[in-house]
Design a protein around this motif. Structure first.
Motif, short mmCIF file in Angstrom:
data_model
loop_
_atom_site.label_atom_id
_atom_site.label_comp_id
_atom_site.label_asym_id
_atom_site.label_seq_id
_atom_site.Cartn_x
_atom_site.Cartn_y
_atom_site.Cartn_z
N GLY A 36 1.16 -0.99 0.07
CA GLY A 36 0.21 -0.25 0.18
C GLY A 36 0.96 1.37 -0.18
N PRO A 37 0.49 2.47 -0.08
CA PRO A 37 1.29 3.82 -0.27
C PRO A 37 1.92 4.10 0.98
CG PRO A 37 -1.51 3.98 -0.36
CD PRO A 37 -1.36 3.05 0.04
N SER A 38 2.84 4.37 1.06
CA SER A 38 3.55 5.44 2.18
C SER A 38 2.13 5.68 3.58
CB SER A 38 4.52 6.24 1.96
OG SER A 38 5.14 6.55 2.90
N GLY A 39 2.24 5.25 3.95
CA GLY A 39 1.68 6.26 5.68
C GLY A 39 0.24 5.20 5.74
N CYS A 40 0.07 4.26 4.99
CA CYS A 40 -1.56 3.35 5.34
C CYS A 40 -1.36 2.38 6.00
CB CYS A 40 -1.08 2.70 3.81
SG CYS A 40 -0.13 1.43 3.45
N GLY A 41 -0.63 2.57 6.78
CA GLY A 41 -0.55 1.87 7.41
C GLY A 41 0.92 -0.10 8.21
N LYS A 42 1.38 -0.08 7.10
CA LYS A 42 2.25 -1.32 6.92
C LYS A 42 2.47 -1.86 7.88
CE LYS A 42 3.18 -0.31 2.72
NZ LYS A 42 3.22 0.65 2.72
#
Ligand code: ADP
Length: 358
Positions: A36-42
């Motif tokens: 997922g994109p940066s900052g999505c919580g991965k």
């Protein structure tokens, strides 16, 4: 070896909710990729699984044991980070054996385990070197080997290849996939790189803004994205989105009209309610001289040798990227007409749901 079951997990920093409604079951032996994109919580999700973060709600079970209140060591996880976090003053052998040493394994018992891991990761010729005398790829192998030596129940990888150059990334990607085939351990791998996700994962977990958007096998997600986000995230160049003007059912096929033409899909969706946007993969069009369904004007042609990327514009002003196999001599200003060959239709309603996804 263990499975991981996450139920209604929630994580917040103060008032800021970073993960919400996370429900996920990763099977024993599975290679799951969180993307997922940066900052999505991965990373937050991975760190919550590892025990480096405390969650605010929900449950986390590892191998059938409730793990919410266990330390990382009690959870039996091995983490590999983007920054290799090796001990600079220790040799490769000492770095590989360090986790075992602090767990109280004797030097005599450590040596064969270190040797085995070193051979598996092609580090056996480098055991006496210190990290500064290793290449980036070799350092990352030591970091992987260090967690391997401890034989964790699950491996957690946080963007482990981000610091490597492009060629080495590809090499390490293949090595990690082979390692998983050999070990058959449960692995959870975080990346923002969709190619890593597509190529390495048994199942991909696509995340956005702290929520799971879709979970599935790579080709399931590619061919049948549940929503606009997943359709736009997977695939390179990205899916084109065009405003739908109207939709006509033709027998057991569906023709979707937009300002610059139309395309025909096999099948009919369960509903056409509020169908507002078409998703068109760049490789789903082929050029024709006559009988074009889609008319465009070329703005830029990128020649990549084995393929040609056409950046085109429709009469409506909407942009359309087309990827053609082989070499095609288009230049800016040329008219280019296409027909479609679409095996995986994508039509989105106002909420972003793919009406063709089942
Ligand atoms: P990703 O790994 O997908 O890039 P992260 O899990 O690192 O995303 O971060 C998710 C969100 O949580 C981001 O908005 C980030 O700013 C926020 N966040 C991460 N760690 C902290 C923290 N320690 N305190 C406050 N906010 C944080």
């Amino acid at each position: 070896m263990a499975d991981v079951k996450i139920t209604n997990l929630k994580k917040a920093y103060g008032n800021v909710v970073v993960l919400e409604d996370i429900n996920l079951h990763i099977a024993d032996g599975e290679f799951a990729v969180l993307v997922g994109p940066s900052g999505c919580g991965k990373s937050t999700l991975l760190r919550s699984i590892s025990g480096l973060e405390k969650v605010n709600g929900g449950t986390l079970e590892i191998g059938g044991t409730m793990a919410n209140n266990l330390t990382p060591i009690e959870r039996g996880v091995g983490m590999v980070f983007q920054s290799y976090a090796l001990y600079p003053h220790m040799t490769v052998a000492e770095n590989l054996g360090f986790g075992l040493k602090i767990s109280g394994v004797s030097a005599a018992d450590r040596a064969p385990r270190v040797q085995e891991v070193a051979e598996m990761l092609k580090l056996d010729q480098l055991l006496d070197r210190r990290p500064r005398a290793l290449s980036g790829g070799q350092r990352q192998r030591v970091a992987i080997g260090r967690s391997l030596a401890r034989q964790p129940k699950i491996f957690l990888f946080d963007e482990p290849l981000s610091n490597l150059d492009a060629a080495l990334r590809v090499e390490m990607r293949v090595e990690l996939s082979k390692l998983h085939q050999d070990l058959k351990s449960t692995m959870i791998y975080v990346t923002h790189d969709q190619v890593e996700a597509m190529t390495m994962a048994d199942r991909i977990v696509v995340m956005d803004a702290g929520r799971i958007m879709q979970v599935g096998k790579p080709l399931e997600l590619f061919n049948s994205p549940k929503n606009r986000f997943v359709a736009g995230f997977l695939g390179q160049p990205a899916t084109n989105f065009l405003k739908v003007t109207h939709v006509a059912v033709e027998g057991d096929a569906t023709r979707i009209h937009f300002a610059g033409g139309s395309v025909l899909f096999n099948g009919t969706p369960s509903t056409l309610d509020n169908a507002i946007e078409l998703g068109l993969r760049p490789d789903s069009l082929f050029p024709v001289g006559e009988g074009a369904e889609v008319q465009t004007t070329v703005e830029l042609a990128e020649q990549l040798g084995d393929e040609t990327l056409l950046h085109t514009v429709l009469d409506s002003g909407e942009k359309l990227v087309v990827k053609l196999k082989g070499q095609h001599a288009y230049k800016p200003g040329d008219k280019a007409g296409f027909r479609s060959d679409i095996s995986a239709p994508m039509l989105f309603n106002g909420s972003g749901d793919n009406l063709f996804s089942n």
